[in-house]
Motif scaffolding. Sequence first.
Motif, PDB file in Angstrom:
ATOM      1  N   ARG A   1      -4.745  35.472   1.759  1.00 47.88           N
ATOM      2  CA  ARG A   1      -3.613  36.068   2.163  1.00 47.88           C
ATOM      3  C   ARG A   1      -1.953  35.513   1.035  1.00 47.88           C
ATOM      4  O   ARG A   1      -2.196  34.418  -0.089  1.00 47.88           O
ATOM      5  N   GLN A   2      -1.308  36.441   0.293  1.00 48.44           N
ATOM      6  CA  GLN A   2      -0.463  36.258  -0.311  1.00 48.44           C
ATOM      7  C   GLN A   2       0.814  36.269   0.360  1.00 48.44           C
ATOM      8  O   GLN A   2       0.997  37.664   0.969  1.00 48.44           O
TER       9      GLN A   2
ATOM     10  N   GLU B   1       5.650  35.127 -15.233  1.00 48.93           N
ATOM     11  CA  GLU B   1       7.048  35.768 -15.958  1.00 48.93           C
ATOM     12  C   GLU B   1       6.533  37.566 -14.728  1.00 48.93           C
ATOM     13  O   GLU B   1       7.758  37.933 -14.113  1.00 48.93           O
ATOM     14  N   GLY B   2       5.854  37.758 -14.800  1.00 54.40           N
ATOM     15  CA  GLY B   2       5.325  39.284 -14.457  1.00 54.40           C
ATOM     16  C   GLY B   2       5.938  39.180 -12.775  1.00 54.40           C
ATOM     17  O   GLY B   2       6.262  40.164 -12.381  1.00 54.40           O
ATOM     18  N   LEU B   3       5.684  38.211 -12.181  1.00 58.01           N
ATOM     19  CA  LEU B   3       5.832  38.382 -10.025  1.00 58.01           C
ATOM     20  C   LEU B   3       7.452  38.123 -10.773  1.00 58.01           C
ATOM     21  O   LEU B   3       8.526  38.553  -9.849  1.00 58.01           O
ATOM     22  N   ARG B   4       8.895  37.431 -11.058  1.00 56.71           N
ATOM     23  CA  ARG B   4       8.883  36.766 -10.741  1.00 56.71           C
ATOM     24  C   ARG B   4      10.361  38.387 -11.254  1.00 56.71           C
ATOM     25  O   ARG B   4      11.128  38.543 -11.075  1.00 56.71           O
ATOM     26  N   GLU B   5      10.159  39.089 -12.738  1.00 51.24           N
ATOM     27  CA  GLU B   5      10.705  40.073 -12.638  1.00 51.24           C
ATOM     28  C   GLU B   5      10.245  41.061 -12.321  1.00 51.24           C
ATOM     29  O   GLU B   5      11.434  41.936 -11.788  1.00 51.24           O
TER      30      GLU B   5
ATOM     31  N   ASP C   1      -2.036  40.488  -2.129  1.00 55.45           N
ATOM     32  CA  ASP C   1      -1.902  41.809  -2.945  1.00 55.45           C
ATOM     33  C   ASP C   1      -0.575  41.404  -3.092  1.00 55.45           C
ATOM     34  O   ASP C   1       0.144  41.502  -1.591  1.00 55.45           O
ATOM     35  N   MET C   2      -0.190  40.367  -3.994  1.00 56.98           N
ATOM     36  CA  MET C   2       1.621  39.041  -3.839  1.00 56.98           C
ATOM     37  C   MET C   2       2.248  40.871  -4.227  1.00 56.98           C
ATOM     38  O   MET C   2       3.203  40.656  -3.672  1.00 56.98           O
TER      39      MET C   2
ATOM     40  N   MET D   1       7.453  32.218  -2.695  1.00 52.23           N
ATOM     41  CA  MET D   1       5.584  32.823  -2.531  1.00 52.23           C
ATOM     42  C   MET D   1       4.701  31.501  -2.413  1.00 52.23           C
ATOM     43  O   MET D   1       4.327  30.720  -2.613  1.00 52.23           O
ATOM     44  N   THR D   2       3.490  31.820  -1.389  1.00 50.12           N
ATOM     45  CA  THR D   2       2.930  31.426  -1.001  1.00 50.12           C
ATOM     46  C   THR D   2       1.322  31.817  -1.163  1.00 50.12           C
ATOM     47  O   THR D   2       1.155  33.042  -1.187  1.00 50.12           O
TER      48      THR D   2
END
Length: 176
Positions: free
Chosen positions: A47-48, A14-18, A69-70, A41-42
């Motif tokens: 590797r991000q 949810e943090g990445l989505r936000e 880091d994504m 996102m992979t």
Amino acid sequence: MDIIISGKNMQVTEGLRETVNRKLDKLDKFFQKGARVKVTMTVEKNRQIIEVSVPFSSAIIRAEEETEDMYTSIDKVVDLLERQIRKHKTKLERRKNNGRTIRFENIPEYKEDEDDEPKIVKTKKFAMKPMDDEEAILQMELLGHNFFVYKHADTNETNVIYKRKDGNYGLIEPEI
């Protein structure tokens, strides 16, 4: 903007989505309502990778970034998209896109230098001897290149072998 987020080899939190929604909302001013943004996102080892594509009427804007880091990848891909939008504004206007999907009034002018326009700066000619795929890979590695053009021994067609970011090889062959 309609943002579609998917993950490969990872669960999109949810943090990445936000974060993606918040960062890409900055680009909303450049597009008309209904613009659809695809985000993938992979995770591959350390590797991000984030890939963002925005298709619209007659073109597509695409950017990909890879870090360890994504969240850093997200920041970099948004910066890259903004630069691409600015740079391609005049090209898109020349195509008479009429702003059906993109709003040009919100895009700052991009000052093109004569040196910015890509051009052919070197031409090479070489004899292509027939070889198989493995020999072409060996030749490419020996030369230290990331691609190699050769004539396939069995089909006598011109093929291209290239090194992919994941370390594997790709093969481009003509459609018969």
